[in-house]
Motif scaffolding. Structure first.
Motif, PDB file in Angstrom:
ATOM      1  N   ALA A 158       7.156   0.516   9.780  1.00 18.22           N
ATOM      2  CA  ALA A 158       6.613   1.376  10.483  1.00 18.22           C
ATOM      3  C   ALA A 158       6.018   2.556  10.037  1.00 18.22           C
ATOM      4  N   VAL A 159       4.961   2.845  10.591  1.00 17.61           N
ATOM      5  CA  VAL A 159       4.058   3.968  10.067  1.00 17.61           C
ATOM      6  C   VAL A 159       4.828   5.348   9.657  1.00 17.61           C
ATOM      7  N   ASN A 160       5.605   5.686  10.757  1.00 12.65           N
ATOM      8  CA  ASN A 160       6.527   7.088  10.768  1.00 12.65           C
ATOM      9  C   ASN A 160       7.484   6.819   9.849  1.00 12.65           C
ATOM     10  N   LYS A 161       7.734   5.826   8.913  1.00 14.32           N
ATOM     11  CA  LYS A 161       8.855   5.703   8.186  1.00 14.32           C
ATOM     12  C   LYS A 161       8.941   6.702   7.079  1.00 14.32           C
ATOM     13  N   VAL A 181       2.082  -0.897   9.621  1.00 13.31           N
ATOM     14  CA  VAL A 181       1.252  -1.827   8.753  1.00 13.31           C
ATOM     15  C   VAL A 181       2.011  -3.016   8.435  1.00 13.31           C
ATOM     16  N   ARG A 182       1.148  -4.103   8.393  1.00 11.64           N
ATOM     17  CA  ARG A 182       1.618  -5.445   8.442  1.00 11.64           C
ATOM     18  C   ARG A 182       0.955  -6.236   7.282  1.00 11.64           C
ATOM     19  N   TRP A 192      -1.221   4.633   1.128  1.00 11.88           N
ATOM     20  CA  TRP A 192      -2.567   5.027   1.455  1.00 11.88           C
ATOM     21  C   TRP A 192      -2.760   4.475   2.997  1.00 11.88           C
ATOM     22  N   THR A 193      -2.666   2.928   3.076  1.00 15.32           N
ATOM     23  CA  THR A 193      -2.611   2.536   4.312  1.00 15.32           C
ATOM     24  C   THR A 193      -1.706   3.291   5.522  1.00 15.32           C
ATOM     25  N   LYS A 194      -0.657   3.475   5.040  1.00 13.93           N
ATOM     26  CA  LYS A 194       0.322   4.288   6.143  1.00 13.93           C
ATOM     27  C   LYS A 194      -0.273   5.485   6.476  1.00 13.93           C
ATOM     28  N   GLU A 195      -1.094   6.268   5.721  1.00 14.74           N
ATOM     29  CA  GLU A 195      -1.695   7.476   6.126  1.00 14.74           C
ATOM     30  C   GLU A 195      -3.020   7.138   7.009  1.00 14.74           C
TER      31      GLU A 195
END
Length: 170
Positions: A167-170, A118-119, A105-108
């Protein structure tokens, strides 16, 4: 299961989750949360950064998002990131993979906000938790030694903190 913005009417349930998580931390680790101020949570709710998970018609977990964390992440804080803090799960709901669901959810959310990472951080030396975060897809980025300030919760006074990012785009 749904992730929702916390409301002030959720505060009692949120603090019950924090108390349960602190008790669990004391049972399995060497460092635990030392309590949080109601005013801090109220500010996070007002800023729309505090979230709850509702499952089976009850608040089953909670977490907080931040968009900067320079005391912990130092120079790396310059990277556009979303930081997850204070994940707490009701004991009856453990094992439902909430961290993985929160991460997805946080990546989206981070993509929509134009963030690259996201960390999260946790007390260093908690190898089972570190391994769990790696299993969730995070990359270990080392430990951060910090100088505590009153901007941080009390548990940051003790020791160093393991840093994780994805990484967000992973």
């Amino acid at each position: 299961m749904e992730i929702l913005l916390s409301k002030t009417s959720d505060i009692d349930a949120i603090f019950e989750l924090y108390d349960a998580a602190t008790a669990f931390q004391k049972k399995v680790g060497t460092n635990s949360w030392k309590g949080f101020e109601h005013t801090m949570v109220e500010k996070e709710i007002a800023a729309q950064r505090h979230f709850v998970i509702r499952d089976d018609n009850q608040i089953s977990a909670t977490f907080v998002l931040a968009f900067s964390d320079p005391i912990i992440w130092k120079e790396a804080d310059k990277d556009p990131s979303v930081y997850i803090h204070r994940i707490a799960t009701h004991p009856d709901f453990r094992g439902r993979n909430y961290v993985q669901k929160i991460l997805y959810w946080t990546k989206e959310y981070a993509k929509k906000e134009g963030k690259n990472f996201v960390r999260l951080d946790t007390t260093s030396g908690n190898e089972p938790l570190n391994q769990y975060y790696l299993k969730c897809g995070f990359t270990y980025k080392g430990n951060s030694e910090i100088e505590w300030t009153n901007e941080l919760p009390e548990h940051y006074k003790d020791g160093s903190f393991a840093l994780f990012e994805i990484a967000v785009n992973k």
